[in-house]
Design a protein around this motif. Structure first.
Motif, mmCIF file in Angstrom:
data_model
loop_
_atom_site.group_PDB
_atom_site.id
_atom_site.type_symbol
_atom_site.label_atom_id
_atom_site.label_comp_id
_atom_site.label_asym_id
_atom_site.label_seq_id
_atom_site.Cartn_x
_atom_site.Cartn_y
_atom_site.Cartn_z
ATOM 1 N N ARG A 145 105.030 60.085 90.128
ATOM 2 C CA ARG A 145 104.626 60.502 91.468
ATOM 3 C C ARG A 145 104.871 59.354 92.435
ATOM 4 O O ARG A 145 104.206 58.329 92.373
ATOM 5 C CB ARG A 145 103.139 60.871 91.503
ATOM 6 C CG ARG A 145 102.780 62.040 90.634
ATOM 7 C CD ARG A 145 103.267 63.322 91.265
ATOM 8 N NE ARG A 145 102.925 64.460 90.424
ATOM 9 C CZ ARG A 145 103.783 65.415 90.120
ATOM 10 N NH1 ARG A 145 105.014 65.372 90.558
ATOM 11 N NH2 ARG A 145 103.415 66.419 89.377
ATOM 12 N N GLU A 146 105.832 59.559 93.333
ATOM 13 C CA GLU A 146 106.102 58.583 94.375
ATOM 14 C C GLU A 146 106.312 59.319 95.681
ATOM 15 O O GLU A 146 106.656 60.500 95.698
ATOM 16 C CB GLU A 146 107.331 57.739 94.019
ATOM 17 C CG GLU A 146 107.077 56.833 92.820
ATOM 18 C CD GLU A 146 108.271 55.949 92.512
ATOM 19 O OE1 GLU A 146 108.989 55.573 93.461
ATOM 20 O OE2 GLU A 146 108.476 55.653 91.331
ATOM 21 N N LYS A 147 106.157 58.620 96.776
ATOM 22 C CA LYS A 147 106.136 59.252 98.093
ATOM 23 C C LYS A 147 107.428 59.991 98.421
ATOM 24 O O LYS A 147 107.398 61.142 98.838
ATOM 25 C CB LYS A 147 105.859 58.188 99.149
ATOM 26 C CG LYS A 147 105.688 58.745 100.537
ATOM 27 C CD LYS A 147 105.267 57.671 101.504
ATOM 28 C CE LYS A 147 105.057 58.252 102.884
ATOM 29 N NZ LYS A 147 104.652 57.226 103.849
ATOM 30 N N TYR A 148 108.571 59.388 98.232
ATOM 31 C CA TYR A 148 109.845 60.000 98.643
ATOM 32 C C TYR A 148 110.617 60.613 97.477
ATOM 33 O O TYR A 148 111.781 60.934 97.614
ATOM 34 C CB TYR A 148 110.712 58.967 99.368
ATOM 35 C CG TYR A 148 110.056 58.507 100.642
ATOM 36 C CD1 TYR A 148 109.930 59.376 101.726
ATOM 37 C CD2 TYR A 148 109.534 57.231 100.748
ATOM 38 C CE1 TYR A 148 109.305 58.964 102.893
ATOM 39 C CE2 TYR A 148 108.922 56.810 101.911
ATOM 40 C CZ TYR A 148 108.804 57.684 102.984
ATOM 41 O OH TYR A 148 108.194 57.286 104.131
ATOM 42 N N ILE A 149 109.982 60.763 96.331
ATOM 43 C CA ILE A 149 110.617 61.406 95.184
ATOM 44 C C ILE A 149 109.782 62.641 94.844
ATOM 45 O O ILE A 149 108.752 62.548 94.184
ATOM 46 C CB ILE A 149 110.700 60.444 93.979
ATOM 47 C CG1 ILE A 149 111.494 59.205 94.373
ATOM 48 C CG2 ILE A 149 111.322 61.139 92.787
ATOM 49 C CD1 ILE A 149 111.538 58.134 93.330
ATOM 50 N N PRO A 150 110.198 63.832 95.317
ATOM 51 C CA PRO A 150 109.351 65.019 95.178
ATOM 52 C C PRO A 150 109.153 65.478 93.736
ATOM 53 O O PRO A 150 108.083 65.908 93.359
ATOM 54 C CB PRO A 150 110.084 66.085 95.992
ATOM 55 C CG PRO A 150 111.485 65.613 96.080
ATOM 56 C CD PRO A 150 111.442 64.117 96.021
ATOM 57 N N ARG A 151 110.179 65.409 92.904
ATOM 58 C CA ARG A 151 110.062 65.835 91.510
ATOM 59 C C ARG A 151 110.529 64.697 90.603
ATOM 60 O O ARG A 151 111.658 64.682 90.146
ATOM 61 C CB ARG A 151 110.917 67.073 91.263
ATOM 62 C CG ARG A 151 110.418 68.286 92.015
ATOM 63 C CD ARG A 151 111.264 69.494 91.695
ATOM 64 N NE ARG A 151 111.064 70.533 92.696
ATOM 65 C CZ ARG A 151 111.786 70.673 93.799
ATOM 66 N NH1 ARG A 151 112.766 69.844 94.057
ATOM 67 N NH2 ARG A 151 111.521 71.644 94.642
ATOM 68 N N GLY A 152 109.624 63.775 90.333
ATOM 69 C CA GLY A 152 110.002 62.582 89.578
ATOM 70 C C GLY A 152 110.276 62.832 88.115
ATOM 71 O O GLY A 152 111.066 62.146 87.496
ATOM 72 N N GLY A 153 109.630 63.827 87.526
ATOM 73 C CA GLY A 153 109.848 64.120 86.124
ATOM 74 C C GLY A 153 108.824 63.466 85.212
ATOM 75 O O GLY A 153 107.980 62.687 85.645
ATOM 76 N N PRO A 154 108.892 63.771 83.924
ATOM 77 C CA PRO A 154 107.921 63.228 82.968
ATOM 78 C C PRO A 154 108.162 61.751 82.696
ATOM 79 O O PRO A 154 109.298 61.306 82.638
ATOM 80 C CB PRO A 154 108.156 64.062 81.716
ATOM 81 C CG PRO A 154 109.559 64.504 81.829
ATOM 82 C CD PRO A 154 109.841 64.682 83.288
ATOM 83 N N ASP A 155 107.060 61.006 82.559
ATOM 84 C CA ASP A 155 107.210 59.576 82.239
ATOM 85 C C ASP A 155 106.093 59.097 81.309
ATOM 86 O O ASP A 155 105.638 57.969 81.390
ATOM 87 C CB ASP A 155 107.266 58.725 83.505
ATOM 88 C CG ASP A 155 105.940 58.637 84.240
ATOM 89 O OD1 ASP A 155 105.033 59.432 83.934
ATOM 90 O OD2 ASP A 155 105.802 57.755 85.101
ATOM 91 N N GLY A 156 105.670 59.953 80.375
ATOM 92 C CA GLY A 156 104.627 59.576 79.423
ATOM 93 C C GLY A 156 105.163 58.653 78.350
ATOM 94 O O GLY A 156 106.236 58.876 77.792
ATOM 95 N N GLY A 157 104.396 57.613 78.017
ATOM 96 C CA GLY A 157 104.809 56.634 77.012
ATOM 97 C C GLY A 157 104.340 57.009 75.613
ATOM 98 O O GLY A 157 103.508 57.896 75.422
ATOM 99 N N ASP A 158 104.896 56.317 74.624
ATOM 100 C CA ASP A 158 104.572 56.558 73.217
ATOM 101 C C ASP A 158 103.319 55.778 72.803
ATOM 102 O O ASP A 158 103.020 54.734 73.366
ATOM 103 C CB ASP A 158 105.728 56.102 72.316
ATOM 104 C CG ASP A 158 107.033 56.792 72.653
ATOM 105 O OD1 ASP A 158 106.995 57.855 73.294
ATOM 106 O OD2 ASP A 158 108.093 56.258 72.272
ATOM 107 N N GLY A 159 102.639 56.292 71.788
ATOM 108 C CA GLY A 159 101.488 55.595 71.238
ATOM 109 C C GLY A 159 101.916 54.468 70.313
ATOM 110 O O GLY A 159 103.029 54.455 69.786
ATOM 111 N N GLY A 160 101.035 53.526 70.094
ATOM 112 C CA GLY A 160 101.330 52.383 69.225
ATOM 113 C C GLY A 160 101.082 52.698 67.759
ATOM 114 O O GLY A 160 100.315 53.595 67.410
ATOM 115 N N ARG A 161 101.727 51.946 66.881
ATOM 116 C CA ARG A 161 101.581 52.098 65.431
ATOM 117 C C ARG A 161 100.232 51.531 64.990
ATOM 118 O O ARG A 161 99.759 50.526 65.503
ATOM 119 C CB ARG A 161 102.708 51.334 64.736
ATOM 120 C CG ARG A 161 102.574 51.285 63.213
ATOM 121 C CD ARG A 161 103.588 50.348 62.580
ATOM 122 N NE ARG A 161 103.525 48.972 63.020
ATOM 123 C CZ ARG A 161 102.665 48.066 62.563
ATOM 124 N NH1 ARG A 161 101.755 48.371 61.679
ATOM 125 N NH2 ARG A 161 102.704 46.824 63.011
ATOM 126 N N GLY A 162 99.628 52.169 64.000
ATOM 127 C CA GLY A 162 98.391 51.648 63.415
ATOM 128 C C GLY A 162 98.681 50.429 62.551
ATOM 129 O O GLY A 162 99.785 50.249 62.041
#
Length: 150
Positions: A26-43
């Motif tokens: 989510r940014e001001k001048y980017i209406p559809r930024g897309g997914p940016d979820g990160g990965d979880g860490g290893r145990g």
């Protein structure tokens, strides 16, 4: 006073993997930024390491439960979660690792020899991995996997 201990029974549990993140850019001048979820860490893993500096299993006698840390969940902006800390225990050279039935799992016969008793769980993938041309905004991520125990 230090007692000579040559046989010990312990419980081990590796850390669970962190969950992936569902997040959108989510940014001001980017209406559809897309997914940016990160990965979880290893145990974290539980590791036995042979050392010539040790001559008894006193440390394991006093510490019967070895539990590694869990991985951290992923975050937005494709940030990966931290890996869980490994638990490393030094044992004397010549230590033989057996399971409950008596089967030999490992023979730590030289200095520096390592055996991973329990492997940590893998971290889950964030929603940025699941974006395709037909599904541009996935609203799901993978949970982390459980670590081994025994």
């Amino acid at each position: 006073m230090m007692r000579f201990i040559d046989e010990v029974k312990i419980d081990v549990r590796a850390g669970n993997g962190g969950a992936g993140c569902v997040s959108f850019r989510r940014e001001k001048y980017i209406p559809r930024g897309g997914p940016d979820g990160g990965d979880g860490g290893r145990g974290g893993h539980v590791i036995l390491e042979a050392s010539v500096q040790k001559n008894t299993l006193q440390e394991l006698y006093l510490r019967k439960h070895l539990v590694a840390r869990n991985g951290q969940p992923g975050m937005g902006r494709k940030k990966h979660g931290h890996n869980g800390a490994d638990v490393r225990v030094q044992v004397p050279v010549g230590t033989i690792v057996k399971d409950e039935s008596g089967a030999v799992l490992a023979d730590l016969s030289y200095d520096g020899c390592e055996y991973i008793m329990a492997r940590g769980g893998r971290g889950g993938l964030g929603n940025s991995h699941f974006a395709t041309s037909t599904n541009r905004a996935p609203r799901y991520a993978q949970p982390g996997l459980e670590g081994e125990s025994g």
